[in-house]
Scaffold this motif. Structure first.
Motif, mmCIF file in Angstrom:
data_model
loop_
_atom_site.group_PDB
_atom_site.id
_atom_site.type_symbol
_atom_site.label_atom_id
_atom_site.label_comp_id
_atom_site.label_asym_id
_atom_site.label_seq_id
_atom_site.Cartn_x
_atom_site.Cartn_y
_atom_site.Cartn_z
ATOM 1 N N ARG A 257 -13.196 6.889 -20.904
ATOM 2 C CA ARG A 257 -14.641 6.971 -20.671
ATOM 3 C C ARG A 257 -14.948 7.622 -19.325
ATOM 4 N N ASN A 258 -14.246 7.187 -18.271
ATOM 5 C CA ASN A 258 -14.569 7.645 -16.915
ATOM 6 C C ASN A 258 -14.013 9.020 -16.585
ATOM 7 N N GLU A 259 -12.811 9.315 -17.089
ATOM 8 C CA GLU A 259 -12.135 10.550 -16.689
ATOM 9 C C GLU A 259 -12.299 11.700 -17.684
ATOM 10 N N ILE A 260 -12.546 11.368 -18.950
ATOM 11 C CA ILE A 260 -12.613 12.422 -19.987
ATOM 12 C C ILE A 260 -14.031 12.577 -20.517
ATOM 13 N N GLU A 261 -14.575 11.514 -21.090
ATOM 14 C CA GLU A 261 -15.855 11.632 -21.781
ATOM 15 C C GLU A 261 -17.006 11.949 -20.831
ATOM 16 N N ASN A 262 -16.912 11.511 -19.594
ATOM 17 C CA ASN A 262 -17.986 11.784 -18.629
ATOM 18 C C ASN A 262 -18.080 13.258 -18.237
ATOM 19 N N ARG A 263 -17.048 14.033 -18.549
ATOM 20 C CA ARG A 263 -17.082 15.482 -18.264
ATOM 21 C C ARG A 263 -16.405 16.249 -19.410
ATOM 22 N N LEU A 264 -16.752 15.836 -20.612
ATOM 23 C CA LEU A 264 -16.069 16.333 -21.802
ATOM 24 C C LEU A 264 -16.203 17.841 -21.973
ATOM 25 N N GLU A 265 -17.377 18.384 -21.706
ATOM 26 C CA GLU A 265 -17.570 19.828 -21.898
ATOM 27 C C GLU A 265 -16.577 20.628 -21.056
ATOM 28 N N PHE A 266 -16.384 20.185 -19.804
ATOM 29 C CA PHE A 266 -15.415 20.861 -18.943
ATOM 30 C C PHE A 266 -13.984 20.609 -19.414
ATOM 31 N N MET A 267 -13.693 19.375 -19.834
ATOM 32 C CA MET A 267 -12.320 19.000 -20.191
ATOM 33 C C MET A 267 -11.792 19.738 -21.415
ATOM 34 N N GLU A 268 -12.687 20.362 -22.168
ATOM 35 C CA GLU A 268 -12.257 21.123 -23.339
ATOM 36 C C GLU A 268 -12.261 22.627 -23.076
ATOM 37 N N THR A 269 -12.186 23.018 -21.810
ATOM 38 C CA THR A 269 -12.097 24.433 -21.442
ATOM 39 C C THR A 269 -10.724 24.710 -20.842
ATOM 40 N N PRO A 270 -10.272 25.975 -20.831
ATOM 41 C CA PRO A 270 -8.976 26.308 -20.227
ATOM 42 C C PRO A 270 -8.871 25.911 -18.757
ATOM 43 N N GLU A 271 -10.011 25.876 -18.069
ATOM 44 C CA GLU A 271 -9.998 25.509 -16.649
ATOM 45 C C GLU A 271 -9.532 24.074 -16.447
ATOM 46 N N ALA A 272 -9.714 23.243 -17.465
ATOM 47 C CA ALA A 272 -9.341 21.822 -17.344
ATOM 48 C C ALA A 272 -7.829 21.624 -17.266
ATOM 49 N N ILE A 273 -7.063 22.642 -17.678
ATOM 50 C CA ILE A 273 -5.600 22.535 -17.617
ATOM 51 C C ILE A 273 -5.151 22.189 -16.200
ATOM 52 N N GLN A 274 -5.832 22.744 -15.226
ATOM 53 C CA GLN A 274 -5.412 22.566 -13.833
ATOM 54 C C GLN A 274 -5.682 21.165 -13.292
#
Length: 586
Positions: free
Chosen positions: A45-62
């Motif tokens: 909830r805190n680390e993924i879902e709160n910034r889900l749009e970003f976490m599903e982009t290639p930039e999130a790999i880093q």
């Protein structure tokens, strides 16, 4: 390991009953597993879902390394590892509970799974004391990230055909050259579990290779259909110098290490389908309750209720099979440890023993998950085709589930291959079971009981007789060439898959009753729905199988068996689905 001496054996579900006293259901979850579930839910909830749009982009790999390290600080990475190396040594079924929780982490779920299932696990299970002491503690802490480098451009399912080479120098150290493809976590990994053939060996060996050794080049991130926030790259090895101490396990035994490691991944993939499937159902339910057409919410329509009920029943079935298997592996590990096997060997051999069931839960779980997601999109209608739909990216991302950890076609072939091998070696007394069915094939069929549990016990037993008879007839006809008749082999595997799942569901109902926590109306609805779908799928498999023979006369014994054993005890499936859907919507 001499499996003939074991009380707990893989593959026996087809030819002998399961003791209800030792059967595990997820409703009996331990307090420790509940605590880990709560911690995992909070993290997602805190680390993924709160910034889900970003976490599903290639930039999130880093940001993956930072998040994996946070998981290490929370104790998530060493659940299966002994306390000696900083782990928690949880039971496998409790680990599977946690897997269902963390499967809701979208792209990050993949990165986390690589670190634990195919990164930490092979080092813990096969590594020397030197390798464990050098790497495990840091891997569990999330300070060293890992990748599993097995697949090559021309060596996927046929992994042992890989061309990556390890040459020896005068001091016994290695120099590795080659190319690996579709390597998950490659872009963030500090160490690689690399599979290569030493000199002119026929079989692979495995190595723990640090990126810091030099000579490793990481290709660009692959552009994938989904899971954009999860690193996937080619990896090139050019004269990579690897100390002899970094050989993982024994020379020439790398393929076994790879396959046994994938067994763990297959089971966990089945568990992951539970968490993802529940998330999809929740989204679909909420949308169906809000969306109005023709003056009422679409959740009131029979067509929508039918979908929600089948989706939910499939989750119930996956849970039943996955936790049954996890518990059986725990029981066997305890048995082997009691017999004096070392901790690591007991874990390896308990996983290996249930390779048939591992493939079953991978195939059924991934295909049920695909059905659930597809139906979820359908409930959304036109909105389901929009990128704003909360399950649209899951629809794209999770299509990989039927491909990785061995394609479902390969896993179906694994099921029948292992089943036949166990029979030939005398580990499964399939021939006695076949002889018994062969003598009763012309007897009149009994009527089904009116009692729900007894009725479906009879139905399950009939399906087992059908599968034993079909397997025996096909083995007699094709003998060792059955493996080459892949269409026929896969149809037989489908019988075994459906039977294992149905029996697991039935046993769960019986255990719920034994524990006095049975909701008769709702749990029986799940059983009725799954049993009917199993009947439909086995009917199709049998018809396909019969059509694989040249003439009706040649297939006559299979037709006889189908007509005798493939009889479904009538239930009003429409009303059962409506009942379950109303419960879900309540």
């Amino acid at each position: 390991m001499n499996t003939l001496e074991l009380q707990t054996k893989g593959g026996t579900f087809l030819i002998q009953p399961t003791e209800l006293s030792s059967f595990y259901i997820q409703e009996l979850i331990s307090e420790e597993a509940k605590m880990m579930h709560d911690a995992g839910t909070s993290f997602i909830r805190n680390e993924i879902e709160n910034r889900l749009e970003f976490m599903e982009t290639p930039e999130a790999i880093q940001v993956g390394p930072e998040l994996i390290q946070k998981c290490g600080e929370l104790g998530f990475l060493g659940l299966e590892v002994s306390e000696k190396y900083g782990g928690m040594d949880m039971s496998f079924k409790d680990v599977l509970h946690f897997t269902t929780t963390m499967s809701k982490g979208y792209s990050f779920t993949g990165a986390l799974g690589v670190q634990t299932s195919i990164g930490i696990a092979p080092v813990f299970l096969y590594g020397s004391d030197f390798l464990k002491e050098k790497y495990l503690t840091k891997m569990i802490a999330g300070e060293l990230l890992s990748a599993f480098a097995l697949t090559e451009p021309n060596a996927g399912s046929d992994a042992n055909s890989g061309k990556t080479k390890a040459t020896l120098d005068e001091e016994g150290n290695f120099s590795i050259n080659g190319q690996k493809a579709w390597i998950s976590n490659a872009g963030i990994a500090d160490i690689f579990i690399v599979f290569a053939k030493i000199e002119d060996d026929k079989n692979l060996s495995a190595f723990v290779v640090e990126k810091a050794f030099g000579g490793i080049t990481i290709g660009p991130e692959e552009k994938k259909m989904g899971f954009s926030g999860w690193s996937t790259c080619q990896v090139f090895f050019e004269n990579v110098k690897v100390p002899k101490e970094n050989l993982l396990g024994e020379r020439n035994k790398g393929l076994k290490i790879g396959l046994n490691t994938l067994n763990t991944g297959r089971i966990k993939l089945g568990a992951s389908c539970i968490g993802v499937g529940n998330k999809v159902i929740q989204h679909a339910k909420e949308y169906a309750e809000q969306r109005e057409q023709f003056g009422k919410t679409i959740s009131s329509f029979g067509a929508i209720k039918d979908k929600l009920a089948r989706m939910s029943a499939y989750i119930f079935a996956i849970e039943s099979a996955v936790f049954r298997l996890g518990n059986d592996i725990d029981i066997l590990r305890e048995e082997l440890t009691t017999k004096g096997e070392a901790f690591s060997n007991a874990k390896i051999n308990s996983l290996k023993e249930f390779s048939i069931e591992s493939a079953i839960v991978k195939v059924f779980g991934s295909e049920a998950q695909d059905f659930i997601i597809d139906q979820g999109i359908q409930i959304y209608g036109g909105m389901g085709f929009s990128a704003d739909c909360p399950i649209e990216h899951l629809y794209r991302s999770l299509r990989i589930s039927r491909i990785y950890e061995g394609t479902n076609e390969i896993n179906r072939l694994v099921i029948i291959k292992e089943f036949v091998k166990k029979g030939m070696k005398g580990e499964l007394d399939v021939m006695s079971a076949f002889s018994k069915v062969y003598t009763e094939i012309n007897n009149d069929s009994d009527e089904y009981s009116l009692n729900t549990i007894e009725k479906f016990q009879q139905f399950t037993d009939n399906l087992k007789s059908l599968a034993v008879f079909v397997s025996g007839i096909c083995l007699q006809k094709f003998m060792q060439k059955l493996e080459e008749e892949q269409e026929i082999s896969m149809h037989i595997s489908d019988l075994l898959i459906q039977i294992y799942v149905l029996e697991s569901t039935l046993l769960r109902i019986q255990k719920l009753q034994l524990e006095n926590i049975l909701n008769e109306e709702i749990h029986f609805a799940n059983l009725n729905i799954i049993a009917f779908d199993v009947f439909a799928k086995i009917s199709n498999s049998m018809n396909e199988l019969i059509a694989c023979f040249e003439t009706e006369k040649e297939a006559s014994s299979l037709i006889l068996a189908r007509n005798k054993y493939l009889r479904f005890p009538h239930v009003n499936v429409k009303e059962e689905r409506r009942r379950l859907a109303d419960y879900i919507l309540d």
